[in-house]
Design a protein around this motif. Structure first.
Motif, PDB file in Angstrom:
ATOM      1  N   LYS A   1      -2.884   7.487  -3.681  1.00  0.00           N
ATOM      2  CA  LYS A   1      -2.949   7.413  -2.229  1.00  0.00           C
ATOM      3  C   LYS A   1      -3.143   5.973  -1.750  1.00  0.00           C
ATOM      4  N   LYS A   2      -3.035   5.799  -0.457  1.00  0.00           N
ATOM      5  CA  LYS A   2      -3.278   4.483   0.123  1.00  0.00           C
ATOM      6  C   LYS A   2      -4.739   4.097  -0.100  1.00  0.00           C
ATOM      7  N   ASP A   3      -4.949   2.832  -0.424  1.00  0.00           N
ATOM      8  CA  ASP A   3      -6.287   2.289  -0.665  1.00  0.00           C
ATOM      9  C   ASP A   3      -7.002   2.987  -1.820  1.00  0.00           C
ATOM     10  N   ASP A   4      -6.226   3.629  -2.686  1.00  0.00           N
ATOM     11  CA  ASP A   4      -6.783   4.290  -3.857  1.00  0.00           C
ATOM     12  C   ASP A   4      -7.402   3.241  -4.784  1.00  0.00           C
TER      13      ASP A   4
ATOM     14  N   GLN B   1       0.210  14.014  -9.766  1.00  0.00           N
ATOM     15  CA  GLN B   1      -0.754  12.941  -9.555  1.00  0.00           C
ATOM     16  C   GLN B   1      -0.272  12.093  -8.379  1.00  0.00           C
ATOM     17  N   ILE B   2      -1.174  11.811  -7.429  1.00  0.00           N
ATOM     18  CA  ILE B   2      -0.796  11.035  -6.250  1.00  0.00           C
ATOM     19  C   ILE B   2      -1.701   9.815  -6.135  1.00  0.00           C
TER      20      ILE B   2
ATOM     21  N   ASN C   1       0.827  -1.212   0.000  1.00  0.00           N
ATOM     22  CA  ASN C   1       0.000   0.000   0.000  1.00  0.00           C
ATOM     23  C   ASN C   1       0.861   1.261   0.000  1.00  0.00           C
TER      24      ASN C   1
ATOM     25  N   VAL D   1       2.402   4.745  -1.196  1.00  0.00           N
ATOM     26  CA  VAL D   1       1.961   5.941  -1.906  1.00  0.00           C
ATOM     27  C   VAL D   1       2.939   6.237  -3.039  1.00  0.00           C
TER      28      VAL D   1
ATOM     29  N   THR E   1       3.850   9.200  -6.009  1.00  0.00           N
ATOM     30  CA  THR E   1       3.626  10.552  -6.521  1.00  0.00           C
ATOM     31  C   THR E   1       4.274  10.692  -7.884  1.00  0.00           C
TER      32      THR E   1
ATOM     33  N   ARG F   1      -5.682   1.599  -7.869  1.00  0.00           N
ATOM     34  CA  ARG F   1      -4.708   0.510  -7.773  1.00  0.00           C
ATOM     35  C   ARG F   1      -5.201  -0.738  -8.510  1.00  0.00           C
TER      36      ARG F   1
END
Length: 490
Positions: free
Chosen positions: A466-469, A463-464, A450, A452, A454, A472
C-alpha cells in the motif's frame, strides 16, 4: 567480510586482491597510497560487486506468479512478499549492503590518501571519482534501506550511516542518520565530485566520467524534486540525442549476441558499468516469481504502444514459462576447473544516457514544459518503435489521454501533480518501465511516486504494498542489526 566487522570491513587494513602486484604493504597489511597511480588503482574497487537487481525487480510490479510451483525458492518468495530475506548470499540485500559499504571504504581510503598528499590539484580527478563513488553508493543504499525521500518528514525518517572516514577500529559503532542528513551529504559529495571528475581512464565505462556523473545527478535530483538541476545535468544529451540505445540494431541480433551486447563497454549509451557476482542470468529464466510468458506478450505487444505499432523489444524463453529480455550475459570464472568450482559474473549497466534522458522528460513535465516533454517523448519512443514514421506516428497529448487511464491517486509523491502532468508522467514512466525491465530501476519509481503494487499468489491471498507501506524500506541485514544499528520498523 561482514563476519570480521559489523558494518564494513576495515578498509585501512585490507590487502586488496586486485592490487596485490601493484601496491606495497606496511607490516600491518595497510595499503600505502602514495601516488596518483596507486590511488587510481584502489578506486577500481569503489563500485559495488554485488547487485540489487534481483530483489529490486522481484519487489516491483514487473514480476508475477508464473505458478511454476517446483521453481519456488525462499529468497524469490520473500522478495515477492516484501518479507525479510535472511540469506546473505549473492543477489540478496545483505550482499548488496556489504558490497556498497566496501566500495565506500575504498573511496574513503582514496580520499584520505589525497588529503595526506596535500590535496594537490593534480589529484583532482581521483578526488572527483572518489566523491562521486561515495555519493552514488550511499544514494543507492538509501533507495532500498530507507523510506522514500519527503522533505517534510526527511529529518525524522531513518536513513543509513553515511561513512566519511576510513574505519580504523574493530568495534567502531555506527548510527543511522536521518534521510535529510544523508541526502545533504550525498548532494555535497555529488556537487564537489562534479567539479573535479575527469575522463582520463584506460577503461572509461568502469569509472565515473563527467557524463556518468551528470547522469547520476539526474537520478539524485529527480528524487529530491529539483527539476532544474535534473535538466541542467541532462544538458549534455541535447533534445534529440543520437547516443541512446539502438534497439533496432539490438533486436536484429541473436540471443547470445544480445546478451553480450546490452552491457557492452563499446555502446555509447552505457555510461557506468560494473562487473558483479550474480546468478541473475539463471534466476530470471527459472524462478517462480518472475516474468511469465503470457505477461511478456501483453507487456511488449503493439497494444501497449501509443503509436499502435510493434516495439523493437523482444523476449525469449528457455522453458516456455519464464520470458526475459536477454540483457545479462554470465561469465563463469573457474577457481578449480576440474571440480567445476568458481564464481558467476554479469556485466551490469549502472547508469545510461537512456535513463538520464527519461529523467529529463519527467523534470520537464514537473516544470509544466509539456510541449517539450511531449516532443522528447515522441523522439524516445520513435527509437523503440518498429517502422516508426514521424509523419504518421507522432503521438499527441489527446492521444495519450485516451490511451492511458490515470487515476488521481496512482502517483502520490511529496509534490503536487495536476491531471495533465499525470498523463505525461504515466507515458514516460511506462516507457522507462519497458526500457529497464529486469534491471531493478522500476522499484525506484515505485517508491518515488508511492505506487501501489499488488502481487497475486496462486492459492493465497494477494499481497498488496500500500501507499506509505513500511515494507517499502528493505530490512537491514541481520549482522548489521546485531551490531546495534536500528532496524527498519515493519
Amino acid at each position: 567480510m561482514k563476519k570480521i566487522n559489523i558494518l564494513i570491513a576495515i578498509a585501512a587494513t585490507l590487502c586488496f586482491s586486485s592490487c596485490d602486484d601493484y601496491l606495497s604493504e606496511m607490516p600491518d597489511n595497510r595499503t600505502v597510497l602514495n601516488s596518483p597511480e596507486k590511488i587510481s588503482e584502489i578506486l577500481v574497487n569503489a563500485y559495488p560487486d554485488y547487485s540489487y537487481a534481483v530483489f529490486a525487480e522481484t519487489m516491483s510490479d514487473n514480476v508475477f506468479d508464473t505458478q511454476n510451483i517446483p521453481a519456488t525458492n525462499e529468497n524469490n518468495t520473500r522478495s515477492y512478499k516484501w518479507e525479510t530475506i535472511t540469506d546473505d548470499g549473492g543477489d540478496t540485500p545483505s550482499a548488496f549492503w556489504d558490497a556498497s559499504y566496501k566500495a565506500i571504504a575504498h573511496a574513503n581510503q582514496a580520499l584520505e590518501a589525497i588529503e595526506e598528499l596535500g590535496n594537490k590539484s593534480s589529484l583532482n580527478p581521483q578526488k572527483g571519482e572518489a566523491l562521486m563513488a561515495r555519493a552514488y553508493n550511499h544514494f543507492m543504499l538509501l533507495q532500498f534501506f530507507s523510506l522514500a525521500y519527503n522533505p517534510s518528514t526527511a529529518d525524522k525518517t531513518l536513513g543509513i550511516p553515511y561513512v566519511k572516514e576510513v574505519e580504523k577500529s574493530l568495534n567502531k559503532k555506527y548510527t543511522r542518520q536521518s534521510v535529510k542528513e544523508v541526502m545533504t551529504f550525498i548532494e555535497h559529495d555529488l556537487e564537489e565530485g562534479l567539479k573535479l571528475v575527469g575522463n582520463d581512464y584506460a577503461q572509461k565505462k568502469y569509472h565515473f566520467t563527467k557524463n556518468a556523473a551528470h547522469a547520476f545527478a539526474t537520478r539524485f535530483y529527480l528524487v529530491k524534486g529539483d527539476w532544474n538541476k535534473v535538466i541542467e545535468n541532462a544538458g549534455y544529451l541535447g533534445s534529440s540525442p543520437i547516443n541512446l540505445r539502438d534497439y533496432q540494431a539490438w533486436s536484429k541480433l541473436g540471443i547470445y549476441e544480445r546478451l553480450a551486447n546490452y552491457s557492452s563497454s563499446s555502446l555509447e549509451t552505457n555510461l557506468l558499468l560494473s562487473t558483479q557476482y550474480s546468478t541473475y542470468r539463471r534466476k530470471i529464466t527459472r524462478d517462480r516469481f518472475a516474468f511469465p510468458s503470457e505477461k511478456a506478450v501483453s507487456t511488449f505487444t503493439a497494444a501497449s504502444n501509443p503509436t499502435g505499432k510493434a516495439w523493437y523489444y523482444s523476449t525469449v524463453s528457455t522453458n516456455g514459462i519464464n520470458d526475459f529480455l536477454p540483457k545479462f550475459d554470465e561469465y563463469f570464472k573457474y577457481t578449480n576447473q576440474t571440480a567445476g568450482i568458481g564464481y558467476p559474473y554479469i556485466n551490469y549497466t549502472l547508469l545510461s544516457n537512456d535513463e538520464a534522458y527519461l529523467n529529463r522528460l519527467e523534470a520537464l513535465v514537473m516544470l509544466n514544459r509539456m510541449d517539450e516533454a511531449l516532443t522528447g517523448y515522441n523522439y524516445f519512443i520513435s527509437t523503440r518503435t518498429n517502422g516508426y514514421d514521424a509523419a504518421k506516428d507522432k503521438v499527441t497529448f489527446d492521444k495519450l489521454k485516451s490511451f492511458y487511464t490515470v487515476k488521481s491517486a496512482e502517483f502520490t509523491p511529496f509534490y503536487a501533480i495536476n491531471a495533465d502532468q499525470r498523463v505525461m508522467l504515466k507515458a514516460i514512466l511506462e516507457a522507462k518501465r519497458l526500457d529497464f525491465y529486469h534491471e531493478g530501476l522500476r522499484w525506484l519509481d515505485i517508491k518515488r511516486h508511492n505506487i501501489v503494487v499488488t502481487h497475486a499468489i496462486l492459492g493465497e491471498q494477494a499481497q498488496i504494498l500500500k501507499k506509505d507501506d513500511l515494507r517499502r524500506a528493505v530490512p537491514l541485514p541481520a549482522h548489521v542489526v546485531a551490531a546495534g544499528i536500528e532496524q527498519n520498523p515493519r
